[in-house]
Design a protein around this motif. Structure first.
Motif, PDB file in Angstrom:
ATOM      1  N   UNK A  65       0.847  -1.185   0.000  1.00 19.67           N
ATOM      2  CA  UNK A  65       0.000   0.000   0.000  1.00 19.67           C
ATOM      3  C   UNK A  65       0.886   1.239   0.000  1.00 19.67           C
ATOM      4  N   UNK A  66       0.551   2.218  -0.836  1.00 21.53           N
ATOM      5  CA  UNK A  66       1.218   3.514  -0.794  1.00 21.53           C
ATOM      6  C   UNK A  66       0.205   4.524  -0.281  1.00 21.53           C
TER       7      UNK A  66
ATOM      8  N   UNK B  87      -3.495   3.540  -1.487  1.00 14.18           N
ATOM      9  CA  UNK B  87      -3.599   3.055  -2.855  1.00 14.18           C
ATOM     10  C   UNK B  87      -2.800   1.768  -3.020  1.00 14.18           C
ATOM     11  N   UNK B  88      -3.263   0.911  -3.916  1.00 10.88           N
ATOM     12  CA  UNK B  88      -2.533  -0.294  -4.246  1.00 10.88           C
ATOM     13  C   UNK B  88      -1.230   0.074  -4.945  1.00 10.88           C
TER      14      UNK B  88
ATOM     15  N   UNK C 119       0.766  -1.617  -6.837  1.00  8.18           N
ATOM     16  CA  UNK C 119       0.931  -2.128  -8.190  1.00  8.18           C
ATOM     17  C   UNK C 119       0.043  -1.420  -9.207  1.00  8.18           C
ATOM     18  N   UNK C 120      -1.181  -1.052  -8.803  1.00 11.52           N
ATOM     19  CA  UNK C 120      -2.167  -0.560  -9.770  1.00 11.52           C
ATOM     20  C   UNK C 120      -2.620   0.874  -9.540  1.00 11.52           C
ATOM     21  N   UNK C 121      -2.423   1.395  -8.338  1.00 11.84           N
ATOM     22  CA  UNK C 121      -2.943   2.719  -7.997  1.00 11.84           C
ATOM     23  C   UNK C 121      -4.401   2.717  -7.600  1.00 11.84           C
ATOM     24  N   UNK C 122      -5.036   1.554  -7.576  1.00 15.16           N
ATOM     25  CA  UNK C 122      -6.445   1.473  -7.189  1.00 15.16           C
ATOM     26  C   UNK C 122      -6.611   1.871  -5.724  1.00 15.16           C
ATOM     27  N   UNK C 123      -7.699   2.578  -5.431  1.00 12.26           N
ATOM     28  CA  UNK C 123      -7.947   3.037  -4.067  1.00 12.26           C
ATOM     29  C   UNK C 123      -8.379   1.879  -3.192  1.00 12.26           C
ATOM     30  N   UNK C 124      -7.684   1.698  -2.077  1.00 10.88           N
ATOM     31  CA  UNK C 124      -8.071   0.697  -1.089  1.00 10.88           C
ATOM     32  C   UNK C 124      -8.893   1.331   0.024  1.00 10.88           C
ATOM     33  N   UNK C 125      -8.537   2.546   0.406  1.00 12.16           N
ATOM     34  CA  UNK C 125      -9.279   3.228   1.458  1.00 12.16           C
ATOM     35  C   UNK C 125      -8.988   4.719   1.384  1.00 12.16           C
TER      36      UNK C 125
ATOM     37  N   UNK D   3      -3.678   2.846  10.377  1.00 14.88           N
ATOM     38  CA  UNK D   3      -3.318   1.514   9.932  1.00 14.88           C
ATOM     39  C   UNK D   3      -3.185   1.559   8.414  1.00 14.88           C
ATOM     40  N   UNK D   4      -2.001   1.275   7.850  1.00 11.29           N
ATOM     41  CA  UNK D   4      -1.850   1.407   6.405  1.00 11.29           C
ATOM     42  C   UNK D   4      -2.656   0.388   5.602  1.00 11.29           C
ATOM     43  N   UNK D   5      -3.049  -0.705   6.212  1.00 11.22           N
ATOM     44  CA  UNK D   5      -3.817  -1.713   5.487  1.00 11.22           C
ATOM     45  C   UNK D   5      -5.273  -1.308   5.313  1.00 11.22           C
ATOM     46  N   UNK D   6      -5.818  -0.589   6.299  1.00 16.22           N
ATOM     47  CA  UNK D   6      -7.252  -0.293   6.297  1.00 16.22           C
ATOM     48  C   UNK D   6      -7.580   1.187   6.368  1.00 16.22           C
TER      49      UNK D   6
END
Length: 349
Positions: free
Chosen positions: A208-209, A221-222, A224-230, A266-269
């Motif tokens: 995650x970035x 953001x992911x 690898x892809x830049x997709x938004x995670x949260x 939390x960088x994951x969530x």
């Protein structure tokens, strides 16, 4: 007590973040110089000037160590031999693009610079020659600026600023070896009147970035892809523009805020682990951290426990009081800070 200072070297400090190697800390001064100071003794090893010239002030943000050189931004990029202070090289783009005004990044070998013409430059640390230069795209007919590249995991993450009204932007990822643009993620402001550019300074951990938007939101953001995670919202009850600086500590993302409150995510969530008032003034500009301290600054230096958010110490109740710019680096045993009257090593704990 009133003496957290291990040593002070008199000089014209300025809000530029220092860097260090195993024996030496490298400050940039107000008057266009790099000052190399022995960490153990506080003795000045050398001082070397850029071509900034008389008048004005140093136009940069930080120093970085890459191989045998230390580099500083002062409109252009200047590199000096870490041992002697001799000028190793300087870099100016052929069209006078400003490459040294914002923060420099490095992977320890290559130096990465952003620009006022929307580019990212990869400069060989030994010679200063560009390994690649990438122009970042933006909306049609809109000027693009790039900000504060960060090298992590074979990628370069750089903030984007689009000259729209209000200003918009986001985060881009490039391949560190080739400069190929991998993805761009544009931020959406909470309200139309707020700005949503990214000032750079992203942090990456566990796929995650994490980067901040000028409206106070923080995005995960992911890689690898830049997709938004949260996305994490603005600081509660603070609905102004708020470009929040970030740092990593103990697997958490530590964020500053103009509100005077600091946050751990939390960088994951994106879940908020703690949110604390640590200052009565803005903390927006810079945060530095390791697993012992997160250091913020206003006109003093504030050291916070990164696991709890509790303030461990600050310089406002000492003889030094309000002498600091707050642009600091956390070393193994010291905090290195720029002061209005010189360059400081402060006792870390």
């Amino acid at each position: 007590g009133d003496d957290r200072v291990l040593w002070r070297v008199a000089g014209e400090g300025f809000p530029l973040v220092p860097s260090y190697d195993g024996t030496t800390v490298f400050f940039a001064s107000k008057d266009h110089r790099v000052v190399a100071i022995d960490i153990a003794s506080g003795a000045v090893r050398w001082q070397s000037a850029t071509d900034g010239g008389p008048g004005g002030v140093t136009a940069g943000f930080n120093t970085v160590v890459a191989g045998d050189v230390v580099a500083v931004g002062d409109v252009d990029v200047y590199a000096f031999d870490r041992s002697t202070g001799a000028r190793a090289w300087s870099f100016r783009a052929s069209d006078d693009d400003e490459t040294g005004t914002h923060a420099l990044g490095t992977d320890g070998t290559t130096i990465y610079a952003s620009s006022y013409l929307g580019r990212v430059y990869a400069l060989d640390g030994h010679t200063g020659a560009p390994a690649w230069v990438t122009q970042l795209p933006g909306p049609p007919g809109v000027r693009v600026l790039t900000f504060d590249p960060v090298a992590a995991g074979g990628k370069i993450f750089v903030g984007l600023w689009y000259d729209t009204a209000p200003v918009t932007g986001g985060l881009a990822a490039l391949d560190a070896s080739t400069g190929q643009l991998l993805w761009t993620h544009e931020f959406t402001p909470i309200r139309p009147e707020l700005e949503s550019f990214c000032g750079g300074g992203a942090v990456a951990v566990d796929g995650v970035v994490v980067a901040s938007s000028a409206d106070g939101q923080i995005y995960g953001l992911d890689v690898a892809t830049g997709a938004q995670r949260w996305v994490s919202p603005q600081i509660p009850n603070y609905d102004l523009d708020d470009l929040r600086a970030l740092a990593l500590s103990n697997g958490l993302v530590i964020a500053s805020s103009s509100s005077g409150r600091a946050t751990a995510l939390d960088p994951a969530t994106g879940a908020i682990r703690w949110l604390k008032v640590v200052s009565g003034a803005s903390l927006a500009y810079q945060v530095s951290a390791d697993d012992q301290l997160a250091v913020f600054g206003t006109n003093e230096v504030l050291a916070v426990d990164p696991l709890s958010g509790n303030v461990l110490w600050h310089t406002g109740d000492t003889q030094q009081s309000k002498k600091f710019f707050g642009y600091a680096a956390v070393g193994p045993d010291e905090v290195f800070a720029n002061g209005v009257d010189g360059f400081y090593a402060l006792r870390k704990r």
